[in-house]
Design an enzyme around this catalytic site. Sequence first.
Site, PDB file in Angstrom:
ATOM      1  N   GLU A  50      -8.663  -7.194   4.843  1.00  0.00           N
ATOM      2  CA  GLU A  50      -7.787  -8.128   4.362  1.00  0.00           C
ATOM      3  C   GLU A  50      -7.253  -8.943   5.505  1.00  0.00           C
ATOM      4  OE1 GLU A  50      -5.384  -5.930   1.396  1.00  0.00           O
ATOM      5  OE2 GLU A  50      -7.565  -5.346   0.564  1.00  0.00           O
ATOM      6  N   TYR A  56       0.945  -1.281   0.064  1.00  0.00           N
ATOM      7  CA  TYR A  56      -0.176  -0.062  -0.174  1.00  0.00           C
ATOM      8  C   TYR A  56       0.934   1.298  -0.029  1.00  0.00           C
ATOM      9  CZ  TYR A  56      -4.458  -2.263   0.264  1.00  0.00           C
ATOM     10  OH  TYR A  56      -5.522  -3.222   0.117  1.00  0.00           O
TER      11      TYR A  56
HETATM   12  C1  HEM Z   1      -6.293   2.223  -1.196  1.00  0.00           C
HETATM   13  C2  HEM Z   1      -5.612   1.757  -2.201  1.00  0.00           C
HETATM   14  C3  HEM Z   1      -6.093   0.399  -3.044  1.00  0.00           C
HETATM   15  C4  HEM Z   1      -7.553   0.849  -3.623  1.00  0.00           C
HETATM   16  C5  HEM Z   1      -8.543   1.825  -3.414  1.00  0.00           C
HETATM   17  C6  HEM Z   1      -7.494  -0.221  -4.477  1.00  0.00           C
HETATM   18  C7  HEM Z   1      -9.028  -0.647  -5.584  1.00  0.00           C
HETATM   19  C8  HEM Z   1      -8.661  -1.594  -6.198  1.00  0.00           C
HETATM   20  C9  HEM Z   1     -10.267  -1.832  -6.973  1.00  0.00           C
HETATM   21  C10 HEM Z   1     -11.373  -0.981  -7.154  1.00  0.00           C
HETATM   22  C11 HEM Z   1      -9.809  -3.032  -7.728  1.00  0.00           C
HETATM   23  C12 HEM Z   1     -10.699  -3.793  -8.810  1.00  0.00           C
HETATM   24  C13 HEM Z   1     -11.634  -4.753  -7.886  1.00  0.00           C
HETATM   25  C14 HEM Z   1     -12.844  -5.497  -8.663  1.00  0.00           C
HETATM   26  O1  HEM Z   1     -12.025  -6.600  -9.086  1.00  0.00           O
HETATM   27  O2  HEM Z   1     -13.859  -5.124  -8.713  1.00  0.00           O
HETATM   28  C15 HEM Z   1      -8.575  -3.529  -7.216  1.00  0.00           C
HETATM   29  C16 HEM Z   1      -8.113  -4.582  -7.641  1.00  0.00           C
HETATM   30  C17 HEM Z   1      -6.626  -4.872  -7.641  1.00  0.00           C
HETATM   31  N1  HEM Z   1      -5.834  -4.480  -6.892  1.00  0.00           N
HETATM   32 FE1  HEM Z   1      -6.113  -2.903  -5.586  1.00  0.00          FE
HETATM   33  N2  HEM Z   1      -6.571  -1.224  -4.561  1.00  0.00           N
HETATM   34  C18 HEM Z   1      -5.710  -0.533  -3.690  1.00  0.00           C
HETATM   35  C19 HEM Z   1      -4.378  -1.144  -3.206  1.00  0.00           C
HETATM   36  C20 HEM Z   1      -3.685  -2.203  -4.097  1.00  0.00           C
HETATM   37  C21 HEM Z   1      -2.226  -2.610  -3.630  1.00  0.00           C
HETATM   38  C22 HEM Z   1      -1.496  -1.846  -2.516  1.00  0.00           C
HETATM   39  C23 HEM Z   1      -1.978  -3.381  -4.703  1.00  0.00           C
HETATM   40  C24 HEM Z   1      -0.634  -4.005  -4.712  1.00  0.00           C
HETATM   41  C25 HEM Z   1       0.155  -3.880  -5.153  1.00  0.00           C
HETATM   42  C26 HEM Z   1      -3.173  -3.706  -5.464  1.00  0.00           C
HETATM   43  C27 HEM Z   1      -3.267  -4.709  -6.529  1.00  0.00           C
HETATM   44  C28 HEM Z   1      -4.486  -4.890  -7.166  1.00  0.00           C
HETATM   45  C29 HEM Z   1      -4.505  -5.806  -8.260  1.00  0.00           C
HETATM   46  C30 HEM Z   1      -3.256  -6.627  -8.663  1.00  0.00           C
HETATM   47  C31 HEM Z   1      -6.011  -5.909  -8.605  1.00  0.00           C
HETATM   48  C32 HEM Z   1      -6.552  -6.793  -9.566  1.00  0.00           C
HETATM   49  C33 HEM Z   1      -6.178  -6.042 -11.016  1.00  0.00           C
HETATM   50  C34 HEM Z   1      -6.776  -6.800 -12.128  1.00  0.00           C
HETATM   51  O3  HEM Z   1      -7.623  -7.743 -12.101  1.00  0.00           O
HETATM   52  O4  HEM Z   1      -6.525  -6.160 -13.183  1.00  0.00           O
HETATM   53  N3  HEM Z   1      -4.224  -2.815  -5.063  1.00  0.00           N
HETATM   54  N4  HEM Z   1      -7.912  -2.720  -6.548  1.00  0.00           N
END
Ligand code: HEM
Length: 398
Positions: free
Chosen positions: A131, A89
């Site tokens: 988480e 994060y």
């Molecule tokens: C406040 C921080 C964060 C927010 C608001 C956020 C938001 C989101 C959202 C909205 C999704 C799509 C969820 C869905 O499938 O409907 C997502 C997926 C994902 N997030 Fe985060 N995220 C955050 C932090 C992180 C961090 C720290 C990582 C790791 C480096 C990360 C990695 C991912 C990955 C790999 C996906 C799936 C991507 C995909 O399927 O294309 N996220 N996140």
Amino acid sequence: MVKATLPVVQAHGEAITGCFYPRMFKAHPELLNIFNRGNQANGAQKAALAASVVAYAEHLLGTSDLPWEPILERIAQKHVSLGISAPQYTIVGRHLMAAIGEVLGDAVTPEVAAAWDEVYWLFACELIAREARLYTEAGIAEGQSIWREWRIENRTEETREVVSFTLVPADGGTVPTFTPGQYVSVAVDLDGDRGQQIRQYSLSGRPDADHWRITVKRVRGIDGAPDGVVSTFLHERVQVGDTLRLSPPCGEVSVVAGEGPLLLVSAGIGLTPAMAALEHLAVTEPERPVVLVHADRAGTAHAMRNDLPRLQEQLPNLRMRLWYEDVTDSQLLGLKAEVASGLVDPEQIPVNPDAHVHLCGPVPFMTTVRGGLLRRGVPRERIAYEVFGPGMLRDERV
Ligand code: HEM
Ligand SMILES: Cc1cc2nc3c(=O)[nH]c(=O)nc-3n(C[C@H](O)[C@H](O)[C@H](O)COP(=O)(O)OP(=O)(O)OC[C@H]3O[C@@H](n4cnc5c(N)ncnc54)[C@H](O)[C@@H]3O)c2cc1C
């Protein structure tokens, strides 16, 4: 400060996340193995991240009438299925703030930057906390990998485009149960320097069986777009005896929610959660009234159709309503079903006023069906759905 700048951040949300991802991947190329390159290329992930940050700011300001909990839960469940950790994060936060500065330029005074940094970290802390609980529930200790090797026990060609795999733990250990509707992430190692890619697949078999089943549609590229990377790999390369890395079951949407009648509406490969539900109910609640509505191109494209006659025997109150675009081959193979031609007409879906509804299929399909059911008086909170990609339906913004 957030209230004053929300319109400009909202207007530039996708530009900001569009700038954020390349920046972050340049500094941390190892993250390319976690993010879905297809969603990067087609813009779906960019839109989902931007929409979720804006929705969170509105939630903090009290200007949103969207229930926040389901949005947070969806993201946390997806993150856990990918093994996202708290230290990551910091990386995302740093590059997201830098991208806001780069896109909005002088509008980002130190006060504006501090306000949005706070929004980010409040959001991050909520996700990290949720988480952490999910990792604990899945029996994963801090610092431990989520991934486990599973061996392909069986491979079934369901249709020309769909294959099912049954899997058992390669270490011979126990098979965790799951709720119908949950998915697993599957990590595959691609050739050469293409690294790892991860995709989610709904568990399509019975939750308490001695194996898991996933059912995968081969994604073909349309209009010059490349074929789907992981689905093609699974179809072409993965055979009985091979192993795959799988996450624990994740996902907040239960297909068998509540009590009383169920209405399961699916299209194409979106039938996988419903099949897990039918298998589950056949053992746990065989008398439960269920209406299965399924749309497909043709009977020959309808995956796992061969399982349905058995399920009809096991579930005496299962009623089926099928829509095939092409019914010329509608040899029903022992199915007791009403079959119509063309696309699903939401007005013709049998609706029980007490039913809990689950939808799964392409987004335009779900939007149409959900709209029709809402117009026919089905309460919003009784309609659950699963999007096979990032984000939620449009009127929920994320
Ligand atoms: C406040 C921080 C964060 C927010 C608001 C956020 C938001 C989101 C959202 C909205 C999704 C799509 C969820 C869905 O499938 O409907 C997502 C997926 C994902 N997030 Fe985060 N995220 C955050 C932090 C992180 C961090 C720290 C990582 C790791 C480096 C990360 C990695 C991912 C990955 C790999 C996906 C799936 C991507 C995909 O399927 O294309 N996220 N996140
Ligand atoms: C919760 C959940 C459950 C799911 N359950 C199932 C399931 O049970 N069964 C199932 O089959 N699938 C399921 N999916 C979908 C699955 O996770 C994958 O998204 C799907 O298999 C496609 O992955 P892929 O790697 O083959 O395609 P990708 O390589 O990810 O490609 C996806 C799309 O993007 C396009 N694309 C890629 N690169 C570009 C580019 N450069 N320019 C333009 N377009 C591009 C491709 O043409 C393709 O249409 C589920 C998804 C989720 C989120």
